[in-house]
Design a protein around this motif. Sequence first.
Motif, PDB file in Angstrom:
ATOM      1  N   GLY A   1       2.315  -3.161 -12.810  1.00  0.00           N
ATOM      2  CA  GLY A   1       3.556  -3.566 -12.156  1.00  0.00           C
ATOM      3  C   GLY A   1       3.577  -3.286 -10.671  1.00  0.00           C
ATOM      4  N   ARG A   2       4.568  -2.514 -10.233  1.00  0.00           N
ATOM      5  CA  ARG A   2       4.748  -2.228  -8.808  1.00  0.00           C
ATOM      6  C   ARG A   2       3.827  -1.108  -8.325  1.00  0.00           C
ATOM      7  NH1 ARG A   2       9.676  -3.911  -6.556  1.00  0.00           N
ATOM      8  NH2 ARG A   2       9.362  -2.276  -5.021  1.00  0.00           N
ATOM      9  N   ASN A   3       3.018  -0.535  -9.225  1.00  0.00           N
ATOM     10  CA  ASN A   3       2.319   0.706  -8.867  1.00  0.00           C
ATOM     11  C   ASN A   3       0.809   0.674  -9.105  1.00  0.00           C
ATOM     12  OD1 ASN A   3       4.640   2.492  -8.055  1.00  0.00           O
ATOM     13  ND2 ASN A   3       5.344   1.728 -10.035  1.00  0.00           N
TER      14      ASN A   3
ATOM     15  N   GLY B   1       0.790  -1.233   0.000  1.00  0.00           N
ATOM     16  CA  GLY B   1       0.000   0.000   0.000  1.00  0.00           C
ATOM     17  C   GLY B   1       0.813   1.268   0.000  1.00  0.00           C
ATOM     18  N   MET B   2       2.072   1.187  -0.438  1.00  0.00           N
ATOM     19  CA  MET B   2       2.869   2.418  -0.500  1.00  0.00           C
ATOM     20  C   MET B   2       2.409   3.279  -1.667  1.00  0.00           C
ATOM     21  SD  MET B   2       6.742   1.282   0.200  1.00  0.00           S
ATOM     22  CE  MET B   2       6.705   0.088  -1.101  1.00  0.00           C
ATOM     23  N   LEU B   3       2.295   4.555  -1.416  1.00  0.00           N
ATOM     24  CA  LEU B   3       2.011   5.525  -2.480  1.00  0.00           C
ATOM     25  C   LEU B   3       3.303   6.326  -2.622  1.00  0.00           C
ATOM     26  CD1 LEU B   3      -1.552   6.561  -1.216  1.00  0.00           C
ATOM     27  CD2 LEU B   3      -0.950   4.742  -2.823  1.00  0.00           C
TER      28      LEU B   3
ATOM     29  N   VAL C   1      14.830  -3.425   0.197  1.00  0.00           N
ATOM     30  CA  VAL C   1      13.720  -3.826   1.072  1.00  0.00           C
ATOM     31  C   VAL C   1      13.004  -2.571   1.557  1.00  0.00           C
ATOM     32  CG1 VAL C   1      15.012  -3.754   3.267  1.00  0.00           C
ATOM     33  CG2 VAL C   1      13.137  -5.394   3.008  1.00  0.00           C
ATOM     34  N   TYR C   2      11.704  -2.703   1.837  1.00  0.00           N
ATOM     35  CA  TYR C   2      10.997  -1.586   2.466  1.00  0.00           C
ATOM     36  C   TYR C   2      10.231  -2.079   3.684  1.00  0.00           C
ATOM     37  CZ  TYR C   2       7.358  -3.404  -0.734  1.00  0.00           C
ATOM     38  OH  TYR C   2       6.505  -4.214  -1.431  1.00  0.00           O
ATOM     39  N   CYS C   3      10.094  -1.180   4.663  1.00  0.00           N
ATOM     40  CA  CYS C   3       9.334  -1.477   5.875  1.00  0.00           C
ATOM     41  C   CYS C   3       8.241  -0.406   5.970  1.00  0.00           C
ATOM     42  CB  CYS C   3      10.220  -1.371   7.118  1.00  0.00           C
ATOM     43  SG  CYS C   3      11.643  -2.471   7.083  1.00  0.00           S
TER      44      CYS C   3
ATOM     45  N   SER D   1      10.210   7.285  -4.808  1.00  0.00           N
ATOM     46  CA  SER D   1      11.126   6.210  -4.411  1.00  0.00           C
ATOM     47  C   SER D   1      11.057   5.048  -5.377  1.00  0.00           C
ATOM     48  CB  SER D   1      10.797   5.749  -2.993  1.00  0.00           C
ATOM     49  OG  SER D   1      10.868   6.866  -2.143  1.00  0.00           O
ATOM     50  N   GLU D   2       9.853   4.752  -5.874  1.00  0.00           N
ATOM     51  CA  GLU D   2       9.754   3.671  -6.855  1.00  0.00           C
ATOM     52  C   GLU D   2      10.584   4.016  -8.089  1.00  0.00           C
ATOM     53  OE1 GLU D   2       8.392   0.635  -7.071  1.00  0.00           O
ATOM     54  OE2 GLU D   2       7.704   0.637  -5.005  1.00  0.00           O
ATOM     55  N   ALA D   3      10.524   5.267  -8.533  1.00  0.00           N
ATOM     56  CA  ALA D   3      11.290   5.652  -9.723  1.00  0.00           C
ATOM     57  C   ALA D   3      12.787   5.665  -9.427  1.00  0.00           C
ATOM     58  CB  ALA D   3      10.833   7.027 -10.214  1.00  0.00           C
TER      59      ALA D   3
ATOM     60  N   LEU E   1       1.015 -11.583  -7.260  1.00  0.00           N
ATOM     61  CA  LEU E   1       1.629 -11.549  -8.597  1.00  0.00           C
ATOM     62  C   LEU E   1       1.436 -10.165  -9.196  1.00  0.00           C
ATOM     63  CD1 LEU E   1       0.298 -14.979  -9.936  1.00  0.00           C
ATOM     64  CD2 LEU E   1       2.545 -14.493  -8.921  1.00  0.00           C
ATOM     65  N   ARG E   2       2.533  -9.417  -9.287  1.00  0.00           N
ATOM     66  CA  ARG E   2       2.432  -8.100  -9.941  1.00  0.00           C
ATOM     67  C   ARG E   2       2.242  -8.310 -11.437  1.00  0.00           C
ATOM     68  NH1 ARG E   2       7.127  -8.062  -7.173  1.00  0.00           N
ATOM     69  NH2 ARG E   2       7.388  -6.730  -5.357  1.00  0.00           N
ATOM     70  N   PRO E   3       1.350  -7.543 -12.060  1.00  0.00           N
ATOM     71  CA  PRO E   3       1.205  -7.642 -13.513  1.00  0.00           C
ATOM     72  C   PRO E   3       2.178  -6.679 -14.195  1.00  0.00           C
ATOM     73  CG  PRO E   3      -0.582  -6.346 -12.570  1.00  0.00           C
ATOM     74  CD  PRO E   3       0.360  -6.630 -11.449  1.00  0.00           C
TER      75      PRO E   3
ATOM     76  N   GLY F   1       8.611  -5.794   2.605  1.00  0.00           N
ATOM     77  CA  GLY F   1       8.528  -6.367   1.258  1.00  0.00           C
ATOM     78  C   GLY F   1       9.719  -5.959   0.424  1.00  0.00           C
ATOM     79  N   ALA F   2       9.715  -6.407  -0.690  1.00  0.00           N
ATOM     80  CA  ALA F   2       9.044  -7.533  -1.297  1.00  0.00           C
ATOM     81  C   ALA F   2      10.008  -8.142  -2.291  1.00  0.00           C
ATOM     82  CB  ALA F   2       7.763  -7.096  -2.005  1.00  0.00           C
ATOM     83  N   THR F   3       9.871  -9.434  -2.507  1.00  0.00           N
ATOM     84  CA  THR F   3      10.725 -10.077  -3.509  1.00  0.00           C
ATOM     85  C   THR F   3      10.217  -9.710  -4.906  1.00  0.00           C
ATOM     86  OG1 THR F   3       9.358 -12.048  -3.591  1.00  0.00           O
ATOM     87  CG2 THR F   3      11.170 -12.035  -1.981  1.00  0.00           C
TER      88      THR F   3
HETATM   89  N1  GLY Z   1       5.186  -1.284  -4.818  1.00  0.00           N
HETATM   90  C1  GLY Z   1       5.954  -2.171  -4.060  1.00  0.00           C
HETATM   91  C2  GLY Z   1       6.095  -3.509  -4.623  1.00  0.00           C
HETATM   92  O1  GLY Z   1       5.608  -3.792  -5.697  1.00  0.00           O
HETATM   93  O2  GLY Z   1       6.724  -4.320  -3.984  1.00  0.00           O
END
Ligand code: GLY
Length: 376
Positions: free
Chosen positions: A341-343, A46-48, A259-261, A52-54, A315-317, A272-274
Motif C-alpha cells: 500500500g502506502r508503505n 520516499g517518506m519513511l 497533502v504532504y510536501c 504519520s501514516e498511521a 499504482l500503490r498495491p 503528494g498524493a492522490t
Molecule cells: N506513502 C505516501 C503515499 O502513498 O502517498
Amino acid sequence: MIDDVLVVGAGIIGLSVADALAREGMTVRVLEMDRVAGAASGAAAGMLAPLSEALVHEAGDPGTNPLVHLGLESLARFESLCHRLREETGIDPELVRSGLWRPVADGRERRAAQAGFDRIGPRAGAIEWCHGGDLEVALPGLARGIPGAFFSPLECHLRPPLLSRATAAALRTRGVEIEEGVAVLRLRTEGRRVVGVETHSGLRRAGRVVVAAGPWTTALLEPVLGADGLPRIEPVRGQILALQPPLPAVRGIVYGADVYCVPKRDGSWIVGATEERVGFDRRVTAEGVARLLDRARALFPSLASATFERAWAGLRPVEANRWPRVGATDVEDLFVAAGHGRNGVLLAPITAERLRDMLTGKRPPSRDALARDASA
Ligand code: GLY
C-alpha cells in the motif's frame, strides 16, 4: 541453469528480497515486465513516516497499530542500508534525517494528534509542539491560520528511484541477473509445487519463486492458488508532483491532513498524493494536479508562484485488509511479497529480512511473515 530463487517484480520489494537472498549466497534472478522501479517504487515520495501514516491514514488505535511497530523497526534499518549501498555502488539514496512537521487546523485536530502520539508512547521519539513565533521560524511561509504543528524527529525521507537503482546495482555486482522487459505469462507448477515461470522469451526454472509484482500479483497467482488463500491486491493510483518553491528552505517533511510536501536536497518539493481507485490507469489528470496544488497552497500560499517541474503517477498495491501479504502460499516453494500500500519503501527492509529468514529456514514458513500481532 536453475536458479535457487526467481523473484517476479523489480520494484523496491522485489529488489530488496533479491538482495537479502543473494547476500545469503543464493543464486537469484529477477524478472521485470517493465523496468527497475517502473511502477509504484519510482513514483513514491520516499517518506519513511510510520507514525504519520498511521495517524492520518489508518483507522483505530495507533498505540496498537502493527504498522507503527513494523514501520519503526524497518525505519531503523535505513541508515546502515543506505551506507552499505553507497559503499557498494557509489549511488547515494539521499536519506535525509529531516524530521516531520504535522500542522493541525484547529484545537480538535491538535488534541487528536496529541492523543495519537501519546498512545504510541516513547517509541514515537521526542515529539514537540510548536506554535507562534517558533512556528514562523521553523516553517516560513506556512498559512497564517494554522495554529501550530507537531515535530516528529524520527520520520524522514529518501529518494526511492535512487534506492531502487542502488539496490539493482548491488544485485548486479553480486551476479544477480535482472531481466527487464520480460513479462511473466504464468507460473509453471508440477503437482502442487512451483518449478518456475513462463515468459514470452521462454521458461525460467527455479527452486523457489517469490511473486513481488505489486498490483499485478493477484492475476499471476490466481490460476495456481484459486480463490482460497489468494491475496487480493488492487491498484490505488497516486498522482504526485514536483515544484521549485519560492520559499526559504524548509527542513522536514510537512504532512498535512490531505497533502504532504517533501523538500528534497536539490531544493525541489515533492507534493503528494492522490488516492484513486481507477484500475490500472496510470495517467496524470488535470483534476489530480489541481487538487494537489490547491491543498499544497492551503498550507503554503506562496506556492502559487512556484515553478511547476513535473507530475507523475504510480499504482500503490493495496491489499484487501490493508496488510501486506508476505510469506508462503498453499503451493510449495511459491512465496509472495506484495500489498504494501502506502508503505512499500518503508517496509522493504523488514519484508526482505523476514522472507529471507523463512527461505533460509530461520523462521518457520507462514503466510504472514510480518505477523500482524507484532505490536501486541
Ligand atoms: N506513502 C505516501 C503515499 O502513498 O502517498
